[in-house]
Scaffold this active site. Structure first.
Site, PDB file in Angstrom:
ATOM      1  N   CYS A 117       8.363  14.166  15.968  1.00 40.97           N
ATOM      2  CA  CYS A 117       6.932  14.449  16.165  1.00 40.97           C
ATOM      3  C   CYS A 117       6.706  15.751  16.925  1.00 40.97           C
ATOM      4  O   CYS A 117       5.583  16.230  17.017  1.00 40.97           O
ATOM      5  CB  CYS A 117       6.259  13.305  16.909  1.00 40.97           C
ATOM      6  SG  CYS A 117       6.384  11.738  16.062  1.00 40.97           S
ATOM      7  N   HIS A 257      -0.110  15.523  21.291  1.00 45.63           N
ATOM      8  CA  HIS A 257       0.329  14.741  20.134  1.00 45.63           C
ATOM      9  C   HIS A 257      -0.423  13.410  20.154  1.00 45.63           C
ATOM     10  O   HIS A 257      -0.523  12.754  21.191  1.00 45.63           O
ATOM     11  CB  HIS A 257       1.840  14.523  20.211  1.00 45.63           C
ATOM     12  CG  HIS A 257       2.375  13.545  19.206  1.00 45.63           C
ATOM     13  ND1 HIS A 257       1.999  13.569  17.882  1.00 45.63           N
ATOM     14  CD2 HIS A 257       3.249  12.511  19.333  1.00 45.63           C
ATOM     15  CE1 HIS A 257       2.618  12.586  17.243  1.00 45.63           C
ATOM     16  NE2 HIS A 257       3.383  11.925  18.100  1.00 45.63           N
ATOM     17  N   ASN A 287      -0.790   7.951  14.140  1.00 49.48           N
ATOM     18  CA  ASN A 287       0.237   8.914  14.518  1.00 49.48           C
ATOM     19  C   ASN A 287       0.748   9.599  13.253  1.00 49.48           C
ATOM     20  O   ASN A 287       1.429   8.978  12.444  1.00 49.48           O
ATOM     21  CB  ASN A 287       1.365   8.171  15.248  1.00 49.48           C
ATOM     22  CG  ASN A 287       2.474   9.100  15.701  1.00 49.48           C
ATOM     23  OD1 ASN A 287       2.556  10.251  15.279  1.00 49.48           O
ATOM     24  ND2 ASN A 287       3.348   8.584  16.557  1.00 49.48           N
TER      25      ASN A 287
HETATM   26  O1  UT7 Z   1       5.253   9.855  17.875  1.00 53.67           O
HETATM   27  C1  UT7 Z   1       6.420   9.131  18.011  1.00 53.67           C
HETATM   28  C2  UT7 Z   1       6.452   8.479  19.311  1.00 53.67           C
HETATM   29  N1  UT7 Z   1       6.078   7.097  19.245  1.00 53.67           N
HETATM   30  C3  UT7 Z   1       5.230   6.594  20.131  1.00 53.67           C
HETATM   31  O2  UT7 Z   1       4.629   7.307  20.892  1.00 53.67           O
HETATM   32  C4  UT7 Z   1       5.092   5.110  20.271  1.00 53.67           C
HETATM   33  C5  UT7 Z   1       5.276   4.706  21.707  1.00 53.67           C
HETATM   34  N2  UT7 Z   1       5.107   3.290  21.916  1.00 53.67           N
HETATM   35  C6  UT7 Z   1       3.889   2.696  21.850  1.00 53.67           C
HETATM   36  O3  UT7 Z   1       2.902   3.325  21.584  1.00 53.67           O
HETATM   37  C7  UT7 Z   1       3.808   1.220  22.193  1.00 53.67           C
HETATM   38  O4  UT7 Z   1       5.020   0.801  22.772  1.00 53.67           O
HETATM   39  C8  UT7 Z   1       3.464   0.308  20.983  1.00 53.67           C
HETATM   40  C9  UT7 Z   1       2.038   0.588  20.551  1.00 53.67           C
HETATM   41  C10 UT7 Z   1       4.439   0.608  19.857  1.00 53.67           C
HETATM   42  C11 UT7 Z   1       3.583  -1.144  21.384  1.00 53.67           C
HETATM   43  O5  UT7 Z   1       2.785  -1.436  22.504  1.00 53.67           O
HETATM   44  P1  UT7 Z   1       3.353  -2.349  23.673  1.00 53.67           P
HETATM   45  O6  UT7 Z   1       2.245  -2.539  24.620  1.00 53.67           O
HETATM   46  O7  UT7 Z   1       4.611  -1.701  24.185  1.00 53.67           O
HETATM   47  O8  UT7 Z   1       3.624  -3.713  22.937  1.00 53.67           O
HETATM   48  P2  UT7 Z   1       5.026  -4.506  22.812  1.00 53.67           P
HETATM   49  O9  UT7 Z   1       5.956  -3.758  21.939  1.00 53.67           O
HETATM   50  O10 UT7 Z   1       5.472  -4.859  24.170  1.00 53.67           O
HETATM   51  O11 UT7 Z   1       4.552  -5.789  22.064  1.00 53.67           O
HETATM   52  C12 UT7 Z   1       3.729  -6.779  22.714  1.00 53.67           C
HETATM   53  C13 UT7 Z   1       3.577  -7.951  21.795  1.00 53.67           C
HETATM   54  C14 UT7 Z   1       4.901  -8.503  21.256  1.00 53.67           C
HETATM   55  O12 UT7 Z   1       4.794  -9.891  21.230  1.00 53.67           O
HETATM   56  P3  UT7 Z   1       5.546 -10.768  22.353  1.00 53.67           P
HETATM   57  O13 UT7 Z   1       6.987 -10.424  22.216  1.00 53.67           O
HETATM   58  O14 UT7 Z   1       4.952 -10.319  23.650  1.00 53.67           O
HETATM   59  O15 UT7 Z   1       5.209 -12.152  21.957  1.00 53.67           O
HETATM   60  C15 UT7 Z   1       4.936  -7.989  19.850  1.00 53.67           C
HETATM   61  O16 UT7 Z   1       5.659  -8.824  18.987  1.00 53.67           O
HETATM   62  O17 UT7 Z   1       2.798  -7.580  20.644  1.00 53.67           O
HETATM   63  C16 UT7 Z   1       3.492  -7.977  19.449  1.00 53.67           C
HETATM   64  N3  UT7 Z   1       3.183  -7.023  18.409  1.00 53.67           N
HETATM   65  C17 UT7 Z   1       2.110  -7.112  17.611  1.00 53.67           C
HETATM   66  N4  UT7 Z   1       1.140  -8.029  17.516  1.00 53.67           N
HETATM   67  C18 UT7 Z   1       0.187  -7.836  16.605  1.00 53.67           C
HETATM   68  C19 UT7 Z   1       3.858  -5.906  18.097  1.00 53.67           C
HETATM   69  N5  UT7 Z   1       3.242  -5.261  17.084  1.00 53.67           N
HETATM   70  C20 UT7 Z   1       2.157  -6.001  16.763  1.00 53.67           C
HETATM   71  C21 UT7 Z   1       1.142  -5.845  15.820  1.00 53.67           C
HETATM   72  N6  UT7 Z   1       0.171  -6.794  15.777  1.00 53.67           N
HETATM   73  N7  UT7 Z   1       1.087  -4.790  14.982  1.00 53.67           N
END
Ligand code: UT7
Length: 332
Positions: A117, A257, A287
């Site tokens: 990115c 970004h 993104n």
């Molecule tokens: O440009 C490239 C660089 N990439 C990025 O900048 C991405 C950086 N990361 C992020 O933006 C965030 O980490 C995410 C948006 C990807 C995720 O947010 P988070 O607050 O870190 O959520 P998490 O991964 O801790 O997930 C929380 C919960 C999980 O459930 P449990 O394990 O707590 O029961 C996931 O399974 O949310 C669940 N989950 C979803 N639920 C509904 C993950 N994806 C989804 C979804 N819909 N799409």
């Protein structure tokens, strides 16, 4: 910037998008997710997804035409085309060669550059060097992606985050004091396993196994990348601002970004920047990887938000892990 270098500036900015919009409600029908989760965790409401028959080069060409028109430049006047992308039309040759042909930019050297990115920040920095040294006068820099083609549409942790699009800028010599004042790039290869397309390269060439294992789609350790992003965005912006001999108070407009509104908010807070100075459009595009900063800049210019003499900071981060920032004074 050294005494004898020719200042390079952005003289045109453009964007290219596919026609098809996919909303969070559309995604609710494909994977187990909700508008509420996507909105609160990322700030994304919709993204553009290329329809069949539309490739990265098509979006790049759209963006390029707008940037060239704004710069008052014909494609045949271009000396070089550099595309930051992780989703070129083919593994090789470069998408830049496809774009060169579609534009009719027959004089131009053409190559792609891979920095996740951060591709747009790396490409602008490389493009500026050609102008600084006097080797070239007219350089087209594009960030273009069709990430939808490498998403695993069964993986809700990634497929809701990304979108397709392209952003382009024309770099040309500008008057002293204008243009790019400082660039800062970095990389930490220890982060390779955190964000990657595992198969299709020399380590895991395409095979029936890599296809059935979904190893040709994006893998991302979201939480780790999140932590890295929040830290590095502020750090690299501060370094570039200091290198330009400026302070945060001199900055009129911050174009980060567009990965996640929470990352942008945290970075702005860390820098002590008011959100009124920060450009945000992640809600509408998701993104778009190396396209996002170019799209944001083109949109800001279209909306008349960027004025002659304004000091801008562009900041990116991504796979590698990589990061980069440029400070520039808008205008010729
Ligand atoms: O440009 C490239 C660089 N990439 C990025 O900048 C991405 C950086 N990361 C992020 O933006 C965030 O980490 C995410 C948006 C990807 C995720 O947010 P988070 O607050 O870190 O959520 P998490 O991964 O801790 O997930 C929380 C919960 C999980 O459930 P449990 O394990 O707590 O029961 C996931 O399974 O949310 C669940 N989950 C979803 N639920 C509904 C993950 N994806 C989804 C979804 N819909 N799409």
């Amino acid at each position: 910037m050294g005494m004898n270098l020719i200042p390079a500036g952005i003289t045109g900015a453009g964007m290219g998008l596919p026609d098809r919009i996919m909303t969070n409600a559309d995604l609710e029908k494909i994977v187990d997710t909700s508008d509420e989760w996507i909105t609160t965790r990322s700030g994304i409401k919709q993204r553009y997804i290329a329809e069949p028959g539309v490739y990265t080069s098509d979006l790049a060409v759209k963006a390029a035409r707008e940037a060239l028109e704004q710069a008052g430049l014909k494609p045949e006047e271009l000396d070089a085309i550099i595309i930051g992308t992780v989703t070129p039309d083919y593994p090789f040759p470069a998408a830049a060669c496809v774009v060169q042909e579609k534009l009719g930019a027959h004089r131009a050297a053409a190559f792609d550059l891979s920095a996740g990115c951060t591709g747009f920040m790396y490409a602008i920095t490389v493009g500026a060097q050609f102008i600084n040294t006097g080797m070239y006068r007219n350089v087209l820099v594009i960030g273009a992606e069709t990430l939808s083609r490498i998403l695993n549409w069964e993986d809700r942790t990634t497929c809701v985050l990304f979108g397709d699009g392209a952003g382009a800028v024309v770099l040309q010599p500008v008057s002293k004091g204008k243009g790019i004042l400082a660039c800062e790039l970095g990389s930490d290869g220890a982060g390779v396993p955190l964000l990657l397309q595992t198969a299709g390269g020399s380590k895991y060439p395409a095979s029936a196994e890599t296809v059935s294992g979904k190893q040709h789609s994006i893998y991302m350790a979201g939480k780790d990348v999140f932590k890295f992003a929040v830290k590095v965005m502020g750090e690299v912006a501060e370094k570039a601002i200091a290198k330009a001999g400026l302070t945060i108070d001199d900055i009129d407009f911050f174009i980060p970004h567009q990965a996640n509104i929470r990352i942008i908010d945290s970075a702005a807070k860390r820098l002590g920047l008011d959100m009124s100075k920060v450009f945000v459009n992640v809600d509408r595009y998701g993104n778009t990887s190396s396209a996002s900063i170019g799209i944001a800049l083109a949109e800001a210019v279209r909306e008349g938000k960027v004025k002659d003499g304004d000091t801008l900071v562009l900041v990116g981060f991504g796979a590698g892990l990589t990061w980069g920032a440029c400070v520039l004074c808008w205008g010729r």
